[in-house]
Scaffold this motif. Structure first.
Motif, short mmCIF file in Angstrom:
data_model
loop_
_atom_site.label_atom_id
_atom_site.label_comp_id
_atom_site.label_asym_id
_atom_site.label_seq_id
_atom_site.Cartn_x
_atom_site.Cartn_y
_atom_site.Cartn_z
N ARG A 117 -11.62 1.24 1.11
CA ARG A 117 -11.07 -0.12 1.05
C ARG A 117 -12.17 -1.14 0.75
NH1 ARG A 117 -7.79 -2.21 -0.36
NH2 ARG A 117 -7.61 -3.89 1.13
N LEU A 118 -13.28 -1.07 1.48
CA LEU A 118 -14.36 -2.05 1.33
C LEU A 118 -14.94 -2.06 -0.08
CD1 LEU A 118 -16.35 -1.42 4.64
CD2 LEU A 118 -15.25 -3.58 3.98
N HIS A 119 -15.24 -0.89 -0.63
CA HIS A 119 -15.97 -0.78 -1.88
C HIS A 119 -15.11 -0.49 -3.10
CE1 HIS A 119 -19.99 0.28 0.33
NE2 HIS A 119 -19.46 -0.88 0.71
N ASN A 120 -13.95 0.16 -2.90
CA ASN A 120 -13.16 0.60 -4.05
C ASN A 120 -11.80 -0.07 -4.15
OD1 ASN A 120 -14.47 3.52 -2.80
ND2 ASN A 120 -15.16 2.75 -4.78
N ASP A 121 -11.46 -0.91 -3.20
CA ASP A 121 -10.17 -1.60 -3.17
C ASP A 121 -9.02 -0.60 -3.33
OD1 ASP A 121 -8.50 -3.78 -2.85
OD2 ASP A 121 -8.60 -4.40 -4.96
N ALA A 122 -9.14 0.54 -2.66
CA ALA A 122 -8.10 1.57 -2.72
C ALA A 122 -6.77 0.97 -2.25
CB ALA A 122 -8.47 2.76 -1.85
N ASN A 123 -5.70 1.34 -2.95
CA ASN A 123 -4.38 0.85 -2.55
C ASN A 123 -3.44 2.00 -2.15
OD1 ASN A 123 -3.91 1.77 -5.17
ND2 ASN A 123 -3.58 -0.29 -6.00
N VAL A 124 -3.95 3.23 -2.24
CA VAL A 124 -3.22 4.40 -1.75
C VAL A 124 -4.19 5.27 -0.95
CG1 VAL A 124 -1.98 6.51 -2.38
CG2 VAL A 124 -1.57 4.40 -3.68
N LEU A 125 -3.76 5.69 0.21
CA LEU A 125 -4.54 6.57 1.08
C LEU A 125 -3.95 7.97 0.98
CD1 LEU A 125 -6.53 7.24 3.40
CD2 LEU A 125 -4.75 6.43 4.99
N PHE A 178 0.83 -1.20 0.00
CA PHE A 178 0.00 0.00 0.00
C PHE A 178 0.87 1.25 0.00
CE2 PHE A 178 -2.74 -3.12 2.17
CZ PHE A 178 -3.87 -3.04 1.36
N GLY A 179 0.23 2.37 -0.36
CA GLY A 179 0.88 3.66 -0.30
C GLY A 179 0.08 4.62 0.57
N ILE A 180 0.79 5.55 1.18
CA ILE A 180 0.17 6.63 1.96
C ILE A 180 0.81 7.92 1.48
CG2 ILE A 180 -0.15 7.65 4.25
CD1 ILE A 180 0.22 4.74 5.37
N ILE A 181 -0.03 8.89 1.12
CA ILE A 181 0.47 10.18 0.65
C ILE A 181 -0.22 11.29 1.45
CG2 ILE A 181 1.22 9.42 -1.63
CD1 ILE A 181 -1.46 10.22 -2.78
N GLY A 220 -3.10 1.08 -12.32
CA GLY A 220 -3.35 0.17 -11.21
C GLY A 220 -3.39 0.83 -9.85
N VAL A 221 -3.21 2.13 -9.80
CA VAL A 221 -3.31 2.85 -8.53
C VAL A 221 -4.74 3.34 -8.36
CG1 VAL A 221 -2.59 4.92 -7.26
CG2 VAL A 221 -0.88 3.50 -8.43
N ARG A 222 -5.29 3.04 -7.19
CA ARG A 222 -6.62 3.54 -6.82
C ARG A 222 -6.44 4.31 -5.51
NH1 ARG A 222 -6.75 -1.30 -8.42
NH2 ARG A 222 -6.82 -2.15 -6.32
N SER A 223 -6.11 5.59 -5.68
CA SER A 223 -5.86 6.45 -4.53
C SER A 223 -7.16 7.09 -4.09
CB SER A 223 -4.85 7.53 -4.91
OG SER A 223 -4.58 8.36 -3.80
N ALA A 224 -7.38 7.10 -2.78
CA ALA A 224 -8.60 7.66 -2.21
C ALA A 224 -8.26 8.80 -1.26
CB ALA A 224 -9.38 6.58 -1.46
N LEU A 225 -8.87 9.95 -1.50
CA LEU A 225 -8.75 11.09 -0.60
C LEU A 225 -9.73 10.88 0.55
CD1 LEU A 225 -7.90 13.93 0.24
CD2 LEU A 225 -9.52 14.84 -1.42
N CYS A 226 -9.20 10.76 1.75
CA CYS A 226 -10.04 10.44 2.91
C CYS A 226 -9.83 11.46 4.02
CB CYS A 226 -9.69 9.04 3.43
SG CYS A 226 -9.99 7.72 2.22
N TRP A 227 -10.91 11.73 4.75
CA TRP A 227 -10.86 12.70 5.84
C TRP A 227 -11.52 12.18 7.11
CZ3 TRP A 227 -13.34 13.05 1.24
CH2 TRP A 227 -14.73 12.94 1.27
#
Length: 144
Positions: free
Chosen positions: A96-104, A60-63, A80-87
């Motif tokens: 993670r559950l619905h989008n299989d995000a691999n970068v936070l 995984f990645g964290i940015i 292949g990167v599915r980065s999700a902006l989360c707050w």
């Protein structure tokens, strides 16, 4: 588990706290972020994280940047990167559950360090549900 982390100047203190937290839990961390509070250009620190995720060098990645937006947009340019902006923890769990995000992607100016650590834990501890969500993820085009 291997994690790549990158940050700009707005995320330096967050990154340091996240790395300390994750290393205490036994995670292997690759730090691509700046350790300075001097203004820098976030793509220089996000591309290496996204490269590692894209090439499967890490799990995984964290940015982390001020709004999380620029870092998120940059990471999502990689195949292949599915980065999700989360707050929040809830948004993080759904990523993670619905989008299989691999970068936070964490917005440092809109969350606390404590919230960021909670989101990181949620991100790493939540598994992708698959099923109907897999069908949707499969429809996200990947350039070849």
């Amino acid at each position: 588990m291997k994690i790549a982390i990158g940050n700009d100047h707005a995320g330096t203190e967050y990154k340091k706290a996240v790395i300390k937290h994750l290393e205490a839990k036994g995670y292997q961390i690759t730090n691509y972020g700046t350790d300075s509070m001097e203004s820098v250009d976030y793509p220089e620190f996000v591309h290496p994280v996204a490269d590692d995720v894209e090439n499967k060098n890490v799990d995984f990645g964290i940015i982390i940047c001020g709004s999380g937006n620029g870092a998120n947009m940059t990471a999502n340019k990689h195949q292949g990167v599915r980065s999700a902006l989360c707050w929040s923890k809830e948004i993080t769990a759904l990523a993670r559950l619905h989008n299989d995000a691999n970068v936070l992607s964490i917005p440092a100016r809109y969350t606390s360090i404590q919230q960021a650590i909670q989101m990181v834990d949620t991100f790493l501890e939540t598994a992708f549900e698959g099923g109907r969500h897999q069908n949707r993820v499969d429809k996200i085009p990947v350039s070849k």
